[in-house]
Write a protein that holds these residues in place. Structure first.
Motif, PDB file in Angstrom:
ATOM      1  N   LEU A  94      19.646  34.849 -85.333  1.00 26.91           N
ATOM      2  CA  LEU A  94      19.981  33.731 -84.445  1.00 26.91           C
ATOM      3  C   LEU A  94      21.105  32.882 -85.042  1.00 26.91           C
ATOM      4  N   GLN A  95      21.133  32.766 -86.399  1.00 21.65           N
ATOM      5  CA  GLN A  95      22.212  32.015 -87.047  1.00 21.65           C
ATOM      6  C   GLN A  95      23.555  32.701 -86.825  1.00 21.65           C
ATOM      7  N   ALA A  96      23.532  34.055 -86.751  1.00 23.72           N
ATOM      8  CA  ALA A  96      24.798  34.810 -86.771  1.00 23.72           C
ATOM      9  C   ALA A  96      25.295  35.220 -85.388  1.00 23.72           C
ATOM     10  N   VAL A  97      24.577  34.799 -84.332  1.00 21.33           N
ATOM     11  CA  VAL A  97      24.968  35.214 -82.975  1.00 21.33           C
ATOM     12  C   VAL A  97      26.430  34.886 -82.691  1.00 21.33           C
ATOM     13  N   GLY A  98      26.918  33.763 -83.252  1.00 22.56           N
ATOM     14  CA  GLY A  98      28.287  33.334 -82.943  1.00 22.56           C
ATOM     15  C   GLY A  98      29.299  33.675 -84.018  1.00 22.56           C
ATOM     16  N   ASP A  99      29.044  34.734 -84.790  1.00 25.33           N
ATOM     17  CA  ASP A  99      29.993  35.147 -85.847  1.00 25.33           C
ATOM     18  C   ASP A  99      31.402  35.279 -85.267  1.00 25.33           C
ATOM     19  N   SER A 100      32.407  34.994 -86.114  1.00 28.69           N
ATOM     20  CA  SER A 100      33.778  35.005 -85.575  1.00 28.69           C
ATOM     21  C   SER A 100      34.267  36.418 -85.255  1.00 28.69           C
ATOM     22  N   SER A 101      33.588  37.447 -85.785  1.00 31.96           N
ATOM     23  CA  SER A 101      34.051  38.818 -85.519  1.00 31.96           C
ATOM     24  C   SER A 101      33.305  39.433 -84.323  1.00 31.96           C
ATOM     25  N   PRO A 102      34.032  39.961 -83.318  1.00 30.36           N
ATOM     26  CA  PRO A 102      33.374  40.602 -82.168  1.00 30.36           C
ATOM     27  C   PRO A 102      32.464  41.757 -82.601  1.00 30.36           C
ATOM     28  N   LEU A 103      32.872  42.529 -83.611  1.00 23.45           N
ATOM     29  CA  LEU A 103      32.054  43.670 -84.050  1.00 23.45           C
ATOM     30  C   LEU A 103      30.715  43.186 -84.605  1.00 23.45           C
ATOM     31  N   HIS A 122       7.114  38.582 -76.354  1.00 27.73           N
ATOM     32  CA  HIS A 122       6.099  37.521 -76.497  1.00 27.73           C
ATOM     33  C   HIS A 122       5.891  37.135 -77.966  1.00 27.73           C
ATOM     34  N   ASN A 123       6.282  38.035 -78.895  1.00 29.61           N
ATOM     35  CA  ASN A 123       6.144  37.691 -80.320  1.00 29.61           C
ATOM     36  C   ASN A 123       7.376  36.963 -80.876  1.00 29.61           C
ATOM     37  N   TRP A 124       8.325  36.684 -80.002  1.00 28.18           N
ATOM     38  CA  TRP A 124       9.511  35.935 -80.445  1.00 28.18           C
ATOM     39  C   TRP A 124       9.792  34.855 -79.395  1.00 28.18           C
ATOM     40  N   PRO A 125       8.852  33.918 -79.232  1.00 34.24           N
ATOM     41  CA  PRO A 125       8.937  32.982 -78.093  1.00 34.24           C
ATOM     42  C   PRO A 125      10.195  32.126 -78.084  1.00 34.24           C
ATOM     43  N   GLN A 126      10.768  31.854 -79.287  1.00 31.77           N
ATOM     44  CA  GLN A 126      11.939  30.966 -79.279  1.00 31.77           C
ATOM     45  C   GLN A 126      13.238  31.699 -78.956  1.00 31.77           C
ATOM     46  N   LEU A 127      13.178  33.053 -78.823  1.00 35.22           N
ATOM     47  CA  LEU A 127      14.428  33.815 -78.637  1.00 35.22           C
ATOM     48  C   LEU A 127      15.178  33.425 -77.364  1.00 35.22           C
ATOM     49  N   LEU A 128      14.530  33.576 -76.192  1.00 29.67           N
ATOM     50  CA  LEU A 128      15.248  33.339 -74.932  1.00 29.67           C
ATOM     51  C   LEU A 128      15.710  31.877 -74.809  1.00 29.67           C
ATOM     52  N   PRO A 129      14.838  30.897 -75.100  1.00 32.03           N
ATOM     53  CA  PRO A 129      15.319  29.508 -75.028  1.00 32.03           C
ATOM     54  C   PRO A 129      16.515  29.272 -75.960  1.00 32.03           C
ATOM     55  N   SER A 130      16.458  29.833 -77.195  1.00 35.75           N
ATOM     56  CA  SER A 130      17.581  29.623 -78.133  1.00 35.75           C
ATOM     57  C   SER A 130      18.866  30.206 -77.578  1.00 35.75           C
ATOM     58  N   LEU A 131      18.795  31.441 -77.076  1.00 35.50           N
ATOM     59  CA  LEU A 131      20.019  32.091 -76.567  1.00 35.50           C
ATOM     60  C   LEU A 131      20.554  31.332 -75.361  1.00 35.50           C
ATOM     61  N   CYS A 132      19.648  30.935 -74.454  1.00 32.82           N
ATOM     62  CA  CYS A 132      20.116  30.223 -73.253  1.00 32.82           C
ATOM     63  C   CYS A 132      20.780  28.900 -73.634  1.00 32.82           C
ATOM     64  N   GLU A 133      20.251  28.256 -74.662  1.00 31.98           N
ATOM     65  CA  GLU A 133      20.833  26.994 -75.113  1.00 31.98           C
ATOM     66  C   GLU A 133      22.236  27.228 -75.682  1.00 31.98           C
ATOM     67  N   VAL A 142      30.048  31.541 -79.989  1.00 34.24           N
ATOM     68  CA  VAL A 142      28.598  31.364 -79.862  1.00 34.24           C
ATOM     69  C   VAL A 142      28.161  31.734 -78.439  1.00 34.24           C
ATOM     70  N   CYS A 143      28.918  31.223 -77.465  1.00 35.01           N
ATOM     71  CA  CYS A 143      28.592  31.498 -76.058  1.00 35.01           C
ATOM     72  C   CYS A 143      28.655  33.009 -75.772  1.00 35.01           C
ATOM     73  N   GLU A 144      29.742  33.651 -76.233  1.00 34.50           N
ATOM     74  CA  GLU A 144      29.927  35.093 -75.964  1.00 34.50           C
ATOM     75  C   GLU A 144      28.856  35.906 -76.687  1.00 34.50           C
ATOM     76  N   GLY A 145      28.574  35.564 -77.948  1.00 33.98           N
ATOM     77  CA  GLY A 145      27.568  36.306 -78.718  1.00 33.98           C
ATOM     78  C   GLY A 145      26.202  36.202 -78.068  1.00 33.98           C
ATOM     79  N   ALA A 146      25.843  34.999 -77.599  1.00 29.31           N
ATOM     80  CA  ALA A 146      24.535  34.796 -76.957  1.00 29.31           C
ATOM     81  C   ALA A 146      24.463  35.591 -75.659  1.00 29.31           C
ATOM     82  N   PHE A 147      25.573  35.578 -74.893  1.00 27.06           N
ATOM     83  CA  PHE A 147      25.571  36.312 -73.620  1.00 27.06           C
ATOM     84  C   PHE A 147      25.475  37.816 -73.852  1.00 27.06           C
ATOM     85  N   SER A 148      26.204  38.259 -74.883  1.00 27.38           N
ATOM     86  CA  SER A 148      26.175  39.685 -75.207  1.00 27.38           C
ATOM     87  C   SER A 148      24.741  40.106 -75.551  1.00 27.38           C
TER      88      SER A 148
END
Length: 893
Positions: A94-103, A122-133, A142-148
């Motif tokens: 989750l920290q690295a979703v917005g890394d500067s490298s597309p790869l 269901h075992n990672w309840p914070q995943l979807l809220p974190s990505l949507c945020e 960050v936006c592109e990485g989360a959407f990807s």
């Protein structure tokens, strides 16, 4: 989360990641060993995520590779990893979703969806809220990485996301995604559409609530400058057509105009996605009404889409005319599928009886299949398929539009355009046949002349198109079309270009099926050509050639059994047979081919039958033994059952062809014991072929089958399950053959099968072949045990009569009707309620044998006497007039 790597461990892992990028196989093997060794250390996975997300000093391919190895570890051992390690990995992802490298962003996204689908969302309840945020983050990365990452999760977990299990996150996600349709970055717009597209086909509730807003937003993006966005818009509309036609209807003319534009998009991916729209639309009942005004615009666009692009021509080596001396690469040879034997009955309606479950849907694609390097779906194939389905919708009505295009393209100077015209002419063959007939006397000779075009790609497509009109050719005077077509196709079978050889062989097989015995006068010439091709062909086309030879044998039957033909055909086949090892896949098509030849040659196959029979027995034995080893010891590979199926089918061909001559071969082998095992195999195809062989052996040499009745009958009874159509069909047929040989002795076994047969004959939607076989077998059981079966007449007589009214006169029909007469004699009351159906069925005979004719007549007159003149007259008044006439002439009643 306070974990830090040790420098030494980090260096070892980086070294191994570098090595694993080496092309050398030995190095690769060493790396695999090393990785397995590292996997014994629990924090190995911490190092991997650290390299991926934190080690910015390393090059990107190495970091990405570290993430992919971690992904595989999670797939393989995800459930056994320590919870704190998994939590650490999740946190870092989750920290690295917005890394500067597309790869790196893409790799993190893959890792996230792997953890989510492996361990459950269901075992990672914070995943979807974190990505949507993160979507709202001002940092593009960050936006592109989360959407990807969200797009991958939507692809992998669409069902779960729409279920109550997760408290329906889509209710929040879908409106959120819709906001991003207007984002200023094309990549983000593209992700947003792709995410929502995942939920169309399942009709997700949250999407259905927002459907109008979704459609409106799609329209808004229809002329987007980005090709990925346009592609996703087209894809969404194609799926909506299947799911929410009601919502698209008000806008249908704009959508059609839009799709016309996109089908000509400069980006081939967009054009292909848009072309799918026409395939989808053709399946809808409204197609003809909504598309008619646009047909004159659409047809030329589709035909233009059928042209080979410059890239295609390079990939297809379209400028290499002669390659017949170049050996094939093994990876270019597509897997083949053997079609197990099915027992069918010739009916009065069709020309011939195909095997159960024949289907020609894939013939269209096979015929125009260009090459393995291009065998994936592309714009050319999609355009041709679209023209084919639309020709089937509009029939002759599309000819005023299509004919001028054909005139323009077919005779064009540029070969690429001419080639697309020939393909288009083949594509409309099925839908427009009636309207094309008047043009064929002019077109067929032209196509035959195109078979010697100097471009190989023109010659090959011409073979296919001619095969689509083979039925018409065969029904014209032979000297005019069939003979020149056959001569030219045989020359193409010996073409110096491999693609042309392949197309010519396939087209010739189609011609054989249509022409059947019409080919007999030309047999010697045909055989000499096919046999010459055996010495000339490379590996891949050899397999197609076997099929053409087998089809020839099926088509001309016993006419092949002449010494001069056998002397041409058999030596090269036996040479191949001796060269091939038992585990060689090429043995299968050869066995299939020999099966057809054995059935056709009958006693003419006797000189070759001994080694062929023995080898089939050996192939079955090897498969059974290997399976036994596999059960005892898990390390053994499962055997390839296909060779056993093909061997069983060749034995059936031998039994059918040699008839009683197979007796000595059976007597000196353990075939009955092997058959007993095959009949109980878990694989339906093995059982299907086993019952076909059992029926054929029963007909050919029953004394060898007889001692096994007590073992075989219960197995036959267990296989009368109509969920396995072909198995059930062959088991039913075999029971009928057995009881005719067993006679009264059938009594002791009849209860094992009777009630199931009644269920099958009364079941709605039972396929025609199975119904006919079931009716014949019930009739035959009634023939040998009338007292046992007759009491049940009211349960099946109506279905029985309607199933058998279309069957041609033959031995099977004969024995079944005799059985029915016996049963009616035992229980006349059982047929009274359905007597009109019996009258209809007996009228289907053309010339019944004399004694059967008398039996039927006796029943009719008995019934008439029983009810009295007046009632009989009233009864006959209910008949259709033709039936009353037919009964009067046939049975003097």
């Amino acid at each position: 989360m306070t974990w830090a790597p040790q420098e030494e461990g980090l260096q070892q892992i980086i070294a191994i990641l570098k090595e694993s990028q080496s092309p050398d196989t030995a190095t690769q093997m060493a790396v695999q060993m090393k990785l397995e060794e590292f996997n014994r250390y629990p924090d190995f996975n911490n190092y991997l995520i650290y390299v991926l997300t934190k080690l910015k000093t390393e090059d990107e391919p190495t970091r990405s590779l570290s993430g992919l190895i971690l992904k595989n570890n999670i797939r393989m051992h995800g459930t056994t990893l320590q919870p704190e390690i998994v939590e650490y990995i999740k946190h870092e992802c989750l920290q690295a979703v917005g890394d500067s490298s597309p790869l790196i962003r893409a790799t993190v996204g893959i890792l996230i969806t792997t953890i989510a689908s492996n361990g459950g969302l269901h075992n990672w309840p914070q995943l979807l809220p974190s990505l949507c945020e993160m979507l709202d983050n001002q940092d593009y990365n960050v936006c592109e990485g989360a959407f990807s990452a969200l797009q991958k999760i939507c692809e992998d977990s669409a069902e779960i996301l729409d279920s109550a299990a997760l408290n329906r996150p889509l209710n929040i996600m879908i409106p959120k995604f819709l906001e991003y349709f207007k984002h200023n970055s094309p990549k983000i717009r593209s992700h947003a559409i792709a995410c929502i597209n995942q939920f169309i086909i399942n009709r997700s509730q949250a999407l259905m609530l927002n459907i109008d807003s979704f459609i409106e937003n799609l329209f808004h993006l229809s002329s987007d400058e980005d090709h990925e966005v346009r592609k996703n818009v087209c894809h969404g509309l194609v799926m909506l057509l299947e799911v929410r036609m009601d919502r698209l209807m008000p806008h249908m003319s704009q959508i059609i105009e839009y799709m016309l534009l996109r089908t000509q998009d400069t980006d081939e991916g967009v054009a292909l996605e848009a072309s799918e729209f026409w395939l989808s639309l053709a399946e809808q009942s409204i197609c003809k009404d909504v598309l008619a005004p646009y047909l004159s615009q659409l047809a030329p666009v589709l035909v233009r889409g059928m042209r080979y692009s410059e890239v295609d021509i390079i990939l297809l080596k379209g400028n290499v005319e002669e390659d017949d001396m170049v050996p094939d690469r093994e990876e270019d040879i597509r897997p083949r599928f053997h079609k197990s034997r099915a027992h069918t009955i010739r009916s009065t309606q069709e020309g011939g009886a195909g095997a159960a479950g024949d289907d020609d849907d894939d013939e269209f694609e096979d015929g125009m299949d260009d090459d393995s390097s291009l065998s994936e779906w592309n714009l050319r194939k999609c355009s041709a398929a679209a023209l084919d389905v639309l020709a089937n919708v509009f029939r002759e009505d599309c000819l005023p539009v299509v004919l001028p295009i054909l005139k323009e393209t077919l005779f064009h100077q540029e070969w690429v355009i001419k080639e697309s015209g020939v393909l288009a002419l083949g594509a409309i063959a099925e839908g427009c046949m009636q309207g094309m007939i008047q043009h064929l006397p002019e077109l067929i000779p032209y196509l035959i002349s195109c078979l010697s075009d100097k471009k190989a790609l023109v010659r090959s497509i011409t073979c296919w198109t001619l095969s689509r009109y083979a039925n018409w050719v065969v029904n014209q005077p032979h000297d005019q079309y069939l003979k020149p077509l056959m001569e030219e196709l045989l020359k193409r079978i010996l073409d110096s270009n491999k693609r042309v050889q392949e197309a010519a062989c396939s087209a010739f097989a189609t011609l054989e099926e249509e022409a059947c015995t019409e080919l007999v006068p030309y047999l010697e010439y045909i055989l000499k050509t096919l046999v010459f091709a055996f010495s000339k062909y490379q590996h891949k086309n050899l397999l197609i050639l076997y099929d053409a030879v087998g089809t020839l044998a099926d088509s001309v039957g016993h006419h092949l059994n002449k010494p001069q033909y056998i002397d041409i055909l058999m030596p090269p086949l036996i040479d191949k047979w001796n060269l091939l090892k038992d585990d060689d896949k090429d043995l299968f098509p050869l066995l299939e081919c020999l099966s057809s030849i054995a059935t056709a040659l009958q006693s003419g196959f006797l000189p070759y039958c001994d080694p062929v029979y023995r080898r089939c027995i050996s192939l079955i034995e090897q498969t059974i033994n290997q399976e036994m080893l596999c059960k005892q010891n898990q390390t053994y590979d499962h055997p390839d059952k296909e060779r056993m199926i093909v061997a069983l089918d060749l034995l059936s061909g031998l039994a059918e062809g040699l008839d009683r001559h197979i007796e000595t071969l059976v007597a000196n082998s353990n075939i009955m014991h092997l058959l007993y095992q095959c009949m109980q195999d878990v694989l339906p195809e093995v059982r299907q072929s086993s019952f076909a062989l059992l029926g054929d052996l029963t007909k050919a040499c029953f004394p060898h089958v007889h001692p096994f009745m007590a073992e075989f009958f219960p197995i036959l009874g267990q296989n009368l399950n109509p969920d396995f159509i072909s198995v059930c069909n062959n088991a039913t047929w075999a029971i009928g053959e057995i009881c005719m040989k067993l006679g009264e002795e059938t009594k002791q076994y009849i209860r094992l099968v009777l009630s199931d047969l009644f269920i099958i004959i009364n079941r709605p939607n039972t396929p025609k072949t199975l119904l006919e076989n079931t009716a014949i077998t019930i009739g035959r059981l009634g023939y040998v045990c009338p007292v046992e079966v007759a009491p049940y007449l009211p349960e099946f007589v109506r279905q029985w009569c309607t199933s058998l009214r279309h069957i041609r006169d033959n031995d099977e029909k004969d024995s079944a009707f005799r059985g029915m007469c016996h049963m009616i004699t035992v229980n006349p009351a059982g047929v009274v309620a359905d007597f009109i159906f019996f009258c209809d069925a007996i009228a289907s005979w053309v010339n019944p044998p004399q004694d059967l004719h008398q039996m039927i007549q006796k029943i009719l007159h008995g019934f008439k006497t029983q009810v009295g003149e007046e009632n009989w007259r009233r009864f006959v008044e209910q008949f259709p007039p033709t039936l009353a006439e037919r009964l009067a002439t046939m049975y003097n009643i």
